[in-house]
Design a protein around this motif. Structure first.
Motif, PDB file in Angstrom:
ATOM      1  N   MET A   1      17.677 -83.078 -26.554  1.00 48.68           N
ATOM      2  CA  MET A   1      16.651 -81.932 -26.679  1.00 48.68           C
ATOM      3  C   MET A   1      15.869 -81.709 -25.491  1.00 48.68           C
ATOM      4  O   MET A   1      15.706 -80.799 -25.271  1.00 48.68           O
ATOM      5  CB  MET A   1      16.053 -82.670 -27.936  1.00 48.68           C
ATOM      6  CG  MET A   1      14.929 -81.586 -28.377  1.00 48.68           C
ATOM      7  SD  MET A   1      15.555 -80.034 -28.900  1.00 48.68           S
ATOM      8  CE  MET A   1      15.188 -79.899 -30.697  1.00 48.68           C
ATOM      9  N   ASP A   2      15.641 -82.959 -24.569  1.00 46.14           N
ATOM     10  CA  ASP A   2      15.116 -82.654 -23.358  1.00 46.14           C
ATOM     11  C   ASP A   2      16.134 -81.657 -22.421  1.00 46.14           C
ATOM     12  O   ASP A   2      15.372 -80.798 -21.624  1.00 46.14           O
ATOM     13  CB  ASP A   2      14.877 -83.963 -22.700  1.00 46.14           C
ATOM     14  CG  ASP A   2      13.901 -84.873 -23.251  1.00 46.14           C
ATOM     15  OD1 ASP A   2      13.043 -84.293 -23.791  1.00 46.14           O
ATOM     16  OD2 ASP A   2      13.798 -86.084 -23.134  1.00 46.14           O
ATOM     17  N   PHE A   3      17.317 -81.874 -22.491  1.00 45.39           N
ATOM     18  CA  PHE A   3      18.236 -80.902 -21.568  1.00 45.39           C
ATOM     19  C   PHE A   3      17.840 -79.475 -22.045  1.00 45.39           C
ATOM     20  O   PHE A   3      17.521 -78.473 -21.281  1.00 45.39           O
ATOM     21  CB  PHE A   3      19.428 -81.051 -21.718  1.00 45.39           C
ATOM     22  CG  PHE A   3      20.411 -80.361 -21.185  1.00 45.39           C
ATOM     23  CD1 PHE A   3      20.560 -80.323 -19.846  1.00 45.39           C
ATOM     24  CD2 PHE A   3      21.127 -79.468 -22.117  1.00 45.39           C
ATOM     25  CE1 PHE A   3      21.400 -79.313 -19.210  1.00 45.39           C
ATOM     26  CE2 PHE A   3      21.930 -78.550 -21.454  1.00 45.39           C
ATOM     27  CZ  PHE A   3      22.301 -78.447 -19.826  1.00 45.39           C
ATOM     28  N   ALA A   4      18.006 -79.108 -23.514  1.00 41.64           N
ATOM     29  CA  ALA A   4      17.511 -77.715 -24.000  1.00 41.64           C
ATOM     30  C   ALA A   4      16.277 -77.215 -23.462  1.00 41.64           C
ATOM     31  O   ALA A   4      16.058 -76.169 -23.115  1.00 41.64           O
ATOM     32  CB  ALA A   4      17.676 -77.751 -25.462  1.00 41.64           C
ATOM     33  N   LYS A   5      15.170 -78.164 -23.667  1.00 43.44           N
ATOM     34  CA  LYS A   5      13.794 -77.864 -23.077  1.00 43.44           C
ATOM     35  C   LYS A   5      13.771 -77.448 -21.639  1.00 43.44           C
ATOM     36  O   LYS A   5      13.317 -76.670 -21.286  1.00 43.44           O
ATOM     37  CB  LYS A   5      12.724 -79.068 -23.618  1.00 43.44           C
ATOM     38  CG  LYS A   5      11.300 -78.859 -23.360  1.00 43.44           C
ATOM     39  CD  LYS A   5      10.512 -79.748 -23.941  1.00 43.44           C
ATOM     40  CE  LYS A   5       9.047 -79.214 -23.550  1.00 43.44           C
ATOM     41  NZ  LYS A   5       7.989 -80.588 -24.042  1.00 43.44           N
ATOM     42  N   ARG A   6      14.275 -78.327 -20.778  1.00 45.20           N
ATOM     43  CA  ARG A   6      14.529 -78.119 -19.429  1.00 45.20           C
ATOM     44  C   ARG A   6      15.195 -76.751 -19.130  1.00 45.20           C
ATOM     45  O   ARG A   6      14.517 -75.931 -18.299  1.00 45.20           O
ATOM     46  CB  ARG A   6      14.959 -79.380 -18.855  1.00 45.20           C
ATOM     47  CG  ARG A   6      14.225 -80.372 -18.595  1.00 45.20           C
ATOM     48  CD  ARG A   6      14.380 -81.634 -17.504  1.00 45.20           C
ATOM     49  NE  ARG A   6      15.809 -81.906 -17.542  1.00 45.20           N
ATOM     50  CZ  ARG A   6      16.694 -82.499 -18.310  1.00 45.20           C
ATOM     51  NH1 ARG A   6      15.816 -83.484 -19.049  1.00 45.20           N
ATOM     52  NH2 ARG A   6      17.915 -83.075 -18.412  1.00 45.20           N
ATOM     53  N   LEU A   7      16.136 -76.740 -19.758  1.00 47.41           N
ATOM     54  CA  LEU A   7      16.803 -75.570 -19.605  1.00 47.41           C
ATOM     55  C   LEU A   7      16.096 -74.182 -19.797  1.00 47.41           C
ATOM     56  O   LEU A   7      16.027 -73.145 -19.225  1.00 47.41           O
ATOM     57  CB  LEU A   7      18.252 -75.362 -20.416  1.00 47.41           C
ATOM     58  CG  LEU A   7      19.265 -74.294 -19.960  1.00 47.41           C
ATOM     59  CD1 LEU A   7      19.849 -74.517 -18.629  1.00 47.41           C
ATOM     60  CD2 LEU A   7      20.537 -74.322 -20.990  1.00 47.41           C
ATOM     61  N   TYR A   8      15.676 -74.175 -21.256  1.00 50.38           N
ATOM     62  CA  TYR A   8      14.559 -73.264 -21.455  1.00 50.38           C
ATOM     63  C   TYR A   8      13.392 -73.005 -20.347  1.00 50.38           C
ATOM     64  O   TYR A   8      13.099 -71.659 -20.280  1.00 50.38           O
ATOM     65  CB  TYR A   8      13.998 -73.288 -22.671  1.00 50.38           C
ATOM     66  CG  TYR A   8      13.082 -72.207 -23.190  1.00 50.38           C
ATOM     67  CD1 TYR A   8      13.543 -70.915 -23.661  1.00 50.38           C
ATOM     68  CD2 TYR A   8      11.627 -72.371 -23.117  1.00 50.38           C
ATOM     69  CE1 TYR A   8      12.577 -69.955 -23.897  1.00 50.38           C
ATOM     70  CE2 TYR A   8      10.777 -71.546 -23.352  1.00 50.38           C
ATOM     71  CZ  TYR A   8      11.294 -70.133 -23.933  1.00 50.38           C
ATOM     72  OH  TYR A   8      10.390 -69.198 -24.229  1.00 50.38           O
ATOM     73  N   GLN A   9      12.915 -73.902 -19.897  1.00 52.73           N
ATOM     74  CA  GLN A   9      11.703 -73.805 -19.089  1.00 52.73           C
ATOM     75  C   GLN A   9      12.188 -73.184 -17.840  1.00 52.73           C
ATOM     76  O   GLN A   9      11.512 -72.373 -17.041  1.00 52.73           O
ATOM     77  CB  GLN A   9      11.246 -75.259 -18.803  1.00 52.73           C
ATOM     78  CG  GLN A   9      10.242 -75.637 -19.899  1.00 52.73           C
ATOM     79  CD  GLN A   9       9.732 -76.911 -20.000  1.00 52.73           C
ATOM     80  OE1 GLN A   9      10.581 -77.817 -18.910  1.00 52.73           O
ATOM     81  NE2 GLN A   9       8.661 -77.293 -20.468  1.00 52.73           N
ATOM     82  N   ARG A  10      13.796 -73.533 -17.361  1.00 48.27           N
ATOM     83  CA  ARG A  10      13.930 -73.252 -15.844  1.00 48.27           C
ATOM     84  C   ARG A  10      14.238 -71.465 -16.032  1.00 48.27           C
ATOM     85  O   ARG A  10      14.074 -70.698 -15.136  1.00 48.27           O
ATOM     86  CB  ARG A  10      15.297 -73.869 -15.689  1.00 48.27           C
ATOM     87  CG  ARG A  10      16.027 -73.414 -14.585  1.00 48.27           C
ATOM     88  CD  ARG A  10      16.884 -74.266 -14.046  1.00 48.27           C
ATOM     89  NE  ARG A  10      17.369 -73.941 -12.737  1.00 48.27           N
ATOM     90  CZ  ARG A  10      18.261 -74.471 -12.115  1.00 48.27           C
ATOM     91  NH1 ARG A  10      18.754 -75.629 -12.548  1.00 48.27           N
ATOM     92  NH2 ARG A  10      18.451 -74.115 -10.813  1.00 48.27           N
ATOM     93  N   PHE A  11      14.873 -70.990 -17.483  1.00 48.78           N
ATOM     94  CA  PHE A  11      15.179 -69.723 -17.489  1.00 48.78           C
ATOM     95  C   PHE A  11      14.186 -68.741 -18.403  1.00 48.78           C
ATOM     96  O   PHE A  11      14.619 -67.830 -18.757  1.00 48.78           O
ATOM     97  CB  PHE A  11      16.757 -69.473 -17.819  1.00 48.78           C
ATOM     98  CG  PHE A  11      17.810 -70.256 -17.208  1.00 48.78           C
ATOM     99  CD1 PHE A  11      17.899 -69.402 -15.924  1.00 48.78           C
ATOM    100  CD2 PHE A  11      18.060 -71.393 -17.353  1.00 48.78           C
ATOM    101  CE1 PHE A  11      19.148 -69.992 -15.125  1.00 48.78           C
ATOM    102  CE2 PHE A  11      19.213 -71.879 -16.312  1.00 48.78           C
ATOM    103  CZ  PHE A  11      19.548 -71.455 -15.304  1.00 48.78           C
ATOM    104  N   SER A  12      13.228 -69.298 -18.711  1.00 43.01           N
ATOM    105  CA  SER A  12      12.275 -68.732 -19.783  1.00 43.01           C
ATOM    106  C   SER A  12      11.881 -67.205 -19.045  1.00 43.01           C
ATOM    107  O   SER A  12      11.691 -66.356 -19.890  1.00 43.01           O
ATOM    108  CB  SER A  12      10.985 -69.548 -20.129  1.00 43.01           C
ATOM    109  OG  SER A  12      10.343 -69.757 -19.010  1.00 43.01           O
ATOM    110  N   SER A  13      11.335 -67.298 -17.900  1.00 40.04           N
ATOM    111  CA  SER A  13      10.986 -65.988 -17.371  1.00 40.04           C
ATOM    112  C   SER A  13      12.102 -64.940 -17.616  1.00 40.04           C
ATOM    113  O   SER A  13      11.940 -63.762 -17.876  1.00 40.04           O
ATOM    114  CB  SER A  13      10.562 -66.069 -16.100  1.00 40.04           C
ATOM    115  OG  SER A  13      11.524 -66.452 -15.127  1.00 40.04           O
ATOM    116  N   LEU A  14      13.347 -65.379 -17.264  1.00 39.03           N
ATOM    117  CA  LEU A  14      14.673 -64.633 -17.149  1.00 39.03           C
ATOM    118  C   LEU A  14      14.810 -63.963 -18.639  1.00 39.03           C
ATOM    119  O   LEU A  14      15.200 -62.824 -18.955  1.00 39.03           O
ATOM    120  CB  LEU A  14      15.654 -65.188 -16.744  1.00 39.03           C
ATOM    121  CG  LEU A  14      17.104 -64.204 -16.596  1.00 39.03           C
ATOM    122  CD1 LEU A  14      16.841 -63.072 -15.688  1.00 39.03           C
ATOM    123  CD2 LEU A  14      18.243 -65.114 -16.120  1.00 39.03           C
ATOM    124  N   VAL A  15      14.816 -65.142 -19.599  1.00 38.20           N
ATOM    125  CA  VAL A  15      15.082 -64.600 -20.949  1.00 38.20           C
ATOM    126  C   VAL A  15      13.955 -63.728 -21.390  1.00 38.20           C
ATOM    127  O   VAL A  15      14.341 -62.910 -22.106  1.00 38.20           O
ATOM    128  CB  VAL A  15      14.991 -65.980 -21.725  1.00 38.20           C
ATOM    129  CG1 VAL A  15      15.019 -65.826 -23.289  1.00 38.20           C
ATOM    130  CG2 VAL A  15      16.070 -66.932 -21.476  1.00 38.20           C
TER     131      VAL A  15
END
Length: 160
Positions: A1-15
Motif C-alpha cells: 500500500m505504501d508503494f501505491a501511495k508513493r507512486l500516486y504522490q510522485r505522479f499525482s500532478s501528472l495524473v
C-alpha cells in the motif's frame, strides 16, 4: 500500500493534469465531431472544409479551457504568444485529421458517414498525442517559480 501511495504522490500532478487535459479534449472533441457532421453530412459542405471549420471552433474552446484550467499553474508567457503557438500547433495537428479524412475520402473512395467518422477519430487521436506533447513543451511551459496556492496572510484587508 505504501508503494501505491508513493507512486500516486510522485505522479499525482501528472495524473491531474492529464485528467483535466482529457476533459477539455473530450468536450472539444464533441464540438468538433458535432460541427463536422453537421457541416459535412447534414449541410453537405466538403469534408476537408468542414474539418477546418469544426477544428477552428473546437480549438478556440480548447485553448481557453487549457489555458485557464488545465495548465493554469504553468508560467504564462503572454496571451498573444500562447494563442499563436497554440493555433500553429493545432494547425499541425489538423494535418493528421486532414490526411486521414482525405485518404479515406479521395484515395479509398469511401464517402459514407461511418468511414468519414472513423477517419476523423483516427486523425483526432493522432493529433491529440501530438498536441499534449507540444503544448507542454512550447505553449504552457513549466513555471520557473512556484505559484502560491493561496494569498499570503495580510494580502487582503478585512472590510474590503
Amino acid at each position: 500500500m505504501d508503494f501505491a501511495k508513493r507512486l500516486y504522490q510522485r505522479f499525482s500532478s501528472l495524473v491531474h493534469e492529464l485528467a483535466k487535459f482529457g476533459s477539455i479534449g473530450a468536450i472539444a472533441f464533441l464540438i468538433d465531431f458535432g460541427l463536422l457532421n453537421l457541416l459535412n453530412v447534414v449541410i453537405g459542405i466538403g469534408p476537408l472544409t468542414s474539418k477546418v471549420v469544426a477544428t477552428t471552433i473546437s480549438t478556440t474552446f480548447a485553448y481557453a479551457g487549457n489555458r485557464f484550467w488545465t495548465f493554469r499553474h504553468r508560467e504564462q508567457s503572454g496571451l498573444r504568444r500562447e494563442y499563436f503557438l497554440f493555433f500553429l500547433l493545432n494547425g499541425i495537428a489538423l494535418l493528421f485529421g486532414m490526411l486521414t479524412i482525405g485518404f479515406t475520402t479521395y484515395t479509398l473512395n469511401l464517402h459514407d458517414a461511418l468511414s468519414f467518422n472513423i477517419a476523423n477519430i483516427v486523425g483526432v487521436g493522432l493529433g491529440t498525442l501530438f498536441r499534449y506533447w507540444s503544448y507542454k513543451k512550447w505553449v504552457f511551459m513549466e513555471a520557473t517559480d512556484p505559484i502560491p496556492v493561496e494569498l499570503p496572510e495580510g494580502a487582503v484587508k478585512p472590510g474590503r
